[in-house]
Write a protein that holds these residues in place. Structure first.
Motif, short mmCIF file in Angstrom:
data_model
loop_
_atom_site.label_atom_id
_atom_site.label_comp_id
_atom_site.label_asym_id
_atom_site.label_seq_id
_atom_site.Cartn_x
_atom_site.Cartn_y
_atom_site.Cartn_z
N GLU A 393 5.47 -7.98 -1.27
CA GLU A 393 4.72 -7.67 -2.49
C GLU A 393 4.87 -8.79 -3.52
O GLU A 393 3.90 -9.18 -4.18
CB GLU A 393 5.23 -6.35 -3.06
CG GLU A 393 4.51 -5.91 -4.33
CD GLU A 393 5.04 -4.58 -4.85
OE1 GLU A 393 4.59 -4.16 -5.93
OE2 GLU A 393 5.93 -4.00 -4.20
N LEU A 396 2.64 -11.77 -2.49
CA LEU A 396 1.22 -11.56 -2.78
C LEU A 396 0.94 -11.64 -4.28
O LEU A 396 -0.08 -12.18 -4.71
CB LEU A 396 0.78 -10.21 -2.23
CG LEU A 396 0.84 -10.08 -0.70
CD1 LEU A 396 0.47 -8.67 -0.27
CD2 LEU A 396 -0.09 -11.08 -0.04
N ASN A 397 1.86 -11.09 -5.09
CA ASN A 397 1.68 -11.18 -6.54
C ASN A 397 1.74 -12.63 -7.00
O ASN A 397 0.98 -13.05 -7.90
CB ASN A 397 2.76 -10.36 -7.25
CG ASN A 397 2.53 -8.87 -7.11
OD1 ASN A 397 1.40 -8.43 -6.89
ND2 ASN A 397 3.59 -8.07 -7.23
N ARG A 400 -1.53 -14.25 -6.19
CA ARG A 400 -2.54 -13.87 -7.18
C ARG A 400 -2.34 -14.64 -8.48
O ARG A 400 -3.30 -15.10 -9.12
CB ARG A 400 -2.47 -12.36 -7.44
CG ARG A 400 -2.84 -11.48 -6.26
CD ARG A 400 -3.00 -10.03 -6.72
NE ARG A 400 -3.04 -9.11 -5.59
CZ ARG A 400 -2.01 -8.39 -5.18
NH1 ARG A 400 -0.85 -8.50 -5.80
NH2 ARG A 400 -2.14 -7.57 -4.14
N HIS A 552 -13.23 -9.33 -6.78
CA HIS A 552 -12.52 -8.69 -5.66
C HIS A 552 -13.25 -7.46 -5.14
O HIS A 552 -12.70 -6.72 -4.32
CB HIS A 552 -11.10 -8.29 -6.08
CG HIS A 552 -10.24 -9.46 -6.46
ND1 HIS A 552 -10.09 -9.88 -7.76
CD2 HIS A 552 -9.51 -10.31 -5.69
CE1 HIS A 552 -9.30 -10.93 -7.79
NE2 HIS A 552 -8.92 -11.21 -6.55
N GLN A 709 -5.49 -10.23 4.79
CA GLN A 709 -4.67 -11.03 3.89
C GLN A 709 -5.25 -12.42 3.72
O GLN A 709 -5.22 -13.00 2.62
CB GLN A 709 -3.24 -11.11 4.42
CG GLN A 709 -2.47 -9.80 4.29
CD GLN A 709 -0.99 -9.98 4.53
OE1 GLN A 709 -0.60 -10.86 5.30
NE2 GLN A 709 -0.17 -9.20 3.88
N LEU A 712 -7.73 -12.54 1.21
CA LEU A 712 -7.22 -12.19 -0.12
C LEU A 712 -7.77 -10.84 -0.59
O LEU A 712 -8.20 -10.68 -1.73
CB LEU A 712 -7.56 -13.30 -1.13
CG LEU A 712 -6.95 -14.68 -0.83
CD1 LEU A 712 -7.38 -15.68 -1.87
CD2 LEU A 712 -5.44 -14.59 -0.74
N PHE A 714 -6.79 -7.15 -1.53
CA PHE A 714 -5.52 -6.57 -1.98
C PHE A 714 -5.53 -5.05 -2.08
O PHE A 714 -4.53 -4.45 -2.40
CB PHE A 714 -5.13 -7.15 -3.35
CG PHE A 714 -5.06 -8.66 -3.35
CD1 PHE A 714 -4.10 -9.31 -2.60
CD2 PHE A 714 -5.97 -9.42 -4.06
CE1 PHE A 714 -4.03 -10.70 -2.58
CE2 PHE A 714 -5.91 -10.81 -4.05
CZ PHE A 714 -4.94 -11.44 -3.30
N ASP A 715 -6.66 -4.41 -1.84
CA ASP A 715 -6.70 -2.96 -1.90
C ASP A 715 -7.68 -2.45 -0.85
O ASP A 715 -8.53 -3.18 -0.36
CB ASP A 715 -7.10 -2.46 -3.30
CG ASP A 715 -8.45 -3.02 -3.75
OD1 ASP A 715 -9.02 -3.82 -3.00
OD2 ASP A 715 -8.91 -2.67 -4.85
#
Length: 900
Positions: A393, A396-397, A400, A552, A709, A712, A714-715
């Motif tokens: 996590e 990934l943060n 971003r 996104h 991934q 990119l 993320f949800d």
């Protein structure tokens, strides 16, 4: 043991025991013997001689013998005498008459005696013996030999023929060129007989001097046995050598005489075997302990090295570096961690297996080195999992954040370039004093030009504020090149303040000069006032049309498309303003032509030319379709991302429930009693096979997750399952099936070692499940007490506390099924004890309280003898001699009853 021997006039024979069990092996042997007896007279000759010699070896104790086996037993007198000698019991008084019925009566008395010893003769009567039937007579004598000379032979867990064969194999194993596999061809070269003699009486025979002479070896062995061992010469060496397959019964009868002759040595051998067995178990357990220590150390060392790496949250400065960290983490999850998960599971299985073996063999429980308990490894593993949980996590943060920083930095650069381009030379222009030598018209033009500049300056105020705001956000997000950004922003702000000051000073100067100048060209002034904001609008439009964007979701890109469509709707109005501005310039030209003005047509109030307006307008119209194209491309990319989300969700929504279903099936199989333990093991193996075959679905989902991934994303609103959920569930499923299989293997091991039947195991499981009311796989203290009371235990507090110390030595308050089985079988199981091992050592030591090294080396295999010598303490009791070893302390230490 009661037996039934059936000898028929055909070529069949069946051996039965009184409990109804039928020995097919004996039946096949009897059939083979009968057929061979009919086809090969040599076998009958060998049996005649061997059985006659065997009978005479016993009859001579009564001062008589036989010459012809089928004739001398016909009246039954010597047959009854033979049975009295070999049994040590008195038979009924024989009939002395010479009539046929007297003979039949005597033979029947002999046969009745055989039957009373547990052997039932079927299809054989006294008439066949009285009539001199050779086949029936030899069969009857073989039955007597089996019952009184071979049946009671027991070696390890085998008896009778198999026991006698195993005894021969054990005794001849150290001898080269001796390989006893049967009771016929294995004895033709005479080496096996010689090896038996040399093993027990090496003073009678030099085995290593024997040559490749079967006849000579056989004659030598037979003569030594007759002369020194009181074993009659029951075989003929030439018959054995010249017969392709010597008679098995003749060889067995003769070899049994060797067994009984050396019976005194068997007690020591049994004791040695027991010691070997105990030491073998101890050595195997020590090896398992060493392997556990080694595996635990390696796994803990790997966890110790890996955990700090996962706990390191030092961010990188570039996207490439953070992507490399993410790839390293993927390699760790895909390549490095799975083998360690298997090692951890195997370590727990090995630990449970070792503890079970120690309990079964009455050994003390294994206590690993400090810090290497299963709980220590589980704690270290939990720390690793905790560190791993937040690491991905964080990665990934950080990605971003760096992506946002790169976008802001590029936006800052573009706005700074635009502003610096605009501001370039403005300071020099504002510092000029050209108004001092200008005409009134020129001064007025300069004043109007300055007013237009002020309007332009005000229009650029918003851009300067945006540049400062972007720089502030870069500082807050800890941009790696924030120093250069701050320096550039500071220069822009300082120049902006300087331009404001210079603008104010020039305006004051022009206003002072304005009183001297009166001519103002209104058209140029109007052009300048309208062209400047329009030019600023076009520059802003070009900047917006070239602005980067990050979205996104489909909704975000659709919002940008809507905004762009709204912008395009304002273009007609802007085009009208453009035409109006260009119309002003056209009016200036018209007036100049109409009135013949000689002044320059260049606008003194503005640096913006009609050509520049036209060029920028064309640039705006060119950028509009380019912006359309980029927005549509991004819309297509977002649709592709949505397909990836749905593709991942469709697989995850199947795999997640599948894993949960398998977990529930395994849980039910651990509680329900469906068939034998082997059936349960088969079912669990099938579950394991299904789970292993399902692994490609997990790998395929991992591939989809990697694509998500890399894009990119993320949800994912289409599923509640994340890849982390699937990974944790899959690893838990693999661990659960392995542990459940190990529990069944442990139960099988306990059942076989303790002699528990399947029905007893089912009863134990039924009782355990009944009182395990919470269905957690373990009974609490009150539930266990109720279970014992239901089985008839009269429990006091002291007795119950003693039982709890056995089944729950760690005081957890929970009794597992394995501990429950161990308790139910502990007091009834047949296992080695320290007292039995001490008694065995005392036999080897000849009843001495100590034993010598040479005695151990003589009676035990080399490795186990050296094992004992290296660990036995010196004996210091009464009668101690140099080199005496204390086998009592050594034996009690094996079972944890003392310390060496």
């Amino acid at each position: 043991m009661s037996q039934v021997i059936q000898i028929t006039s055909t070529s069949t024979s069946t051996v039965q025991y009184s409990n109804g069990y039928e020995q097919d092996e004996y039946m096949m042997q009897e059939e083979e013997w009968d057929r061979d007896l009919l086809l090969d007279p040599a076998w009958e000759k060998q049996q005649r001689k061997t059985f006659t010699a065997w009978c005479n070896s016993h009859l001579r104790k009564a001062g008589t013998q036989i010459e012809n086996i089928e004739e001398d037993f016909r009246n039954g007198l010597k047959l009854m005498l033979l049975l009295e000698v070999i049994s040590g019991e008195r038979l009924p008084k024989p009939d002395r008459g010479k009539m046929r019925f007297h003979k039949i009566a005597n033979v029947n008395k002999a046969l009745d005696f055989i039957t009373s010893k547990g052997v039932k003769l079927v299809s054989i009567g006294a008439e066949e013996i009285v009539d001199g039937n050779v086949k029936m007579t030899l069969g009857m004598i073989w039955t007597i030999i089996l019952r009184f000379a071979i049946q009671d032979i027991s070696v390890e867990e085998t008896s009778a023929k198999e026991g006698l064969l195993l005894w021969c194999q054990r005794k001849t194993a150290p001898y080269r060129n001796v390989n006893v596999q049967n009771f016929h061809v294995s004895w033709k070269d005479g080496l096996a007989f010689s090896a038996l003699i040399h093993r027990h009486r090496p003073d009678l025979l030099d085995f290593h001097s024997l040559k490749d002479d079967p006849l000579g070896n056989l004659n030598l062995a037979l003569e030594i046995a007759e002369k020194h061992l009181d074993i009659p010469k029951m075989l003929d060496a030439e018959d054995i050598v010249n017969t392709p397959k010597p008679d098995e019964r003749a060889i067995m009868t003769y070899v049994s005489c060797f067994y009984h002759a050396f019976a005194g040595a068997e007690q020591a051998e049994t004791a040695a075997n027991r010691i070997c067995k105990v030491l073998g178990v101890n050595q195997e357990n020590e090896k398992l302990m060493e392997e556990y220590e080694k595996l635990a150390s390696e796994l803990l060392e790997w966890i110790r090295r890996t955990t700090p790496w996962l706990e390191n949250r030092t961010p990188e400065k570039t996207m490439a570096a953070m992507q490399a960290k993410l790839e390293d983490f993927r390699d760790y999850r895909r390549l490095h961690k799975p083998p360690k998960v298997q090692e951890k599971c195997q370590l727990e299985i090995n630990f449970n297996t070792l503890q079970t073996k120690l309990r079964i063999s009455n050994r003390p429980a294994f206590m690993p080195s400090e810090g290497k308990m299963v709980s220590d490894i589980a704690s270290a593993w939990q720390g690793l999992e905790q560190a791993e949980k937040g690491y991905e996590e964080w990665l990934l943060n950080e990605i971003r954040r760096l992506e946002r920083l790169d976008h802001l930095a590029e936006k800052f650069r573009q706005k700074a370039i635009t502003h610096e381009t605009w501001a370039q030379g403005k300071e020099q222009i504002l510092s000029q004093k050209d108004y001092e030598s200008a005409t009134l018209t020129e001064v007025r033009a300069l004043l109007r030009k300055h007013e237009a500049f002020e309007s332009d300056l005000a229009a650029h105020q918003d851009r300067v504020e945006q540049i400062a705001a972007i720089a502030q956000e870069l500082n807050e997000l800890d941009y790696h090149a924030v120093a250069a950004v701050n320096e550039r922003c500071q220069k822009i702000c300082d120049l902006w303040d300087q331009l404001g000051t210079l603008t104010q000073k020039r305006r004051e100067a022009l206003e002072r000069t304005e009183k001297l100048l009166e001519t103002i060209d209104q058209l140029f002034l109007e052009f300048a006032k309208r062209a400047a904001p329009f030019n600023n609008w076009m520059e802003g439009a070009m900047e917006d049309l070239q602005d980067m964007f990050i979205v996104h979701s489909i909704e975000e890109i659709q919002n940008l498309i809507s905004a762009h469509e709204q912008f395009k709707s304002t273009l007609p109005e802007a085009d009208g303003e453009r035409q109006a501005i260009l119309g002003i310039h056209s009016e200036v030209q018209k007036i100049s032509q109409s009135y013949g003005l000689k002044t320059s047509l260049s606008n003194p109030y503005s640096t913006i030319s009609p050509e520049e307006v036209l060029a920028k307008w064309d640039k705006v119209k060119q950028l509009v379709p380019q912006r359309d194209s980029s927005l549509q491309e991004e819309l297509a990319r977002q649709h592709a991302n949505e397909r990836l989300r749905r593709q991942f969700a469709s697989q995850a929504n199947l795999i997640g429930p599948w894993i949960q279903t398998r977990m529930e099936e395994i849980g039910r199989s651990a509680v329900e009693m469906n068939g034998t333990l082997e059936d349960q093991m088969t079912q669990l193996k099938q579950y394991e096979h299904v789970i292993v075959n399902y692994k490609p679905n997990i790998d395929h989902l991992e591939g989809d997750h990697q694509l998500i991934q890399e894009s990119l994303i993320f949800d994912n609103k289409h599923t509640n399952y994340t890849m982390e959920h699937i990974r944790v569930g899959w690893e838990l499923l693999l661990t659960t099936i392995a542990r459940t299989i190990n529990e069944i293997e442990t139960q099988i091991l306990t059942r076989d070692a303790k002699g528990i039947s399947q029905e007893q195991m089912n009863e134990f499981r039924s009782s355990f499940n009944h009182f395990d009311r919470k269905k957690k796989g373990g009974m609490e203290t009150d539930e266990f007490r109720a279970c014992l009371i239901s089985m008839g235990y009269d429990l006091g507090e002291v007795e119950f506390a003693r039982i709890m110390s056995l089944v729950d030595p760690n005081g957890t308050g929970v009794v597992s099924f394995q501990s429950f089985i161990d308790f139910m079988t502990r007091e009834t199981g047949d296992s080695d004890t320290a007292e039995q091992v001490v008694a065995s050592f005392r036999i080897l030591a000849g009843d001495k309280p100590y034993i010598l090294a040479e005695e151990l080396r003589r009676e035990l295999p080399v490795d186990q003898a050296e094992y004992c010598i290296s660990r036995m303490p010196a004996y210091r009791g009464p009668g101690a001699v140099p080199g005496a070893l204390d086998y009592t302390s050594f034996s009690t230490a094996l079972y944890g009853e003392s310390d060496l």
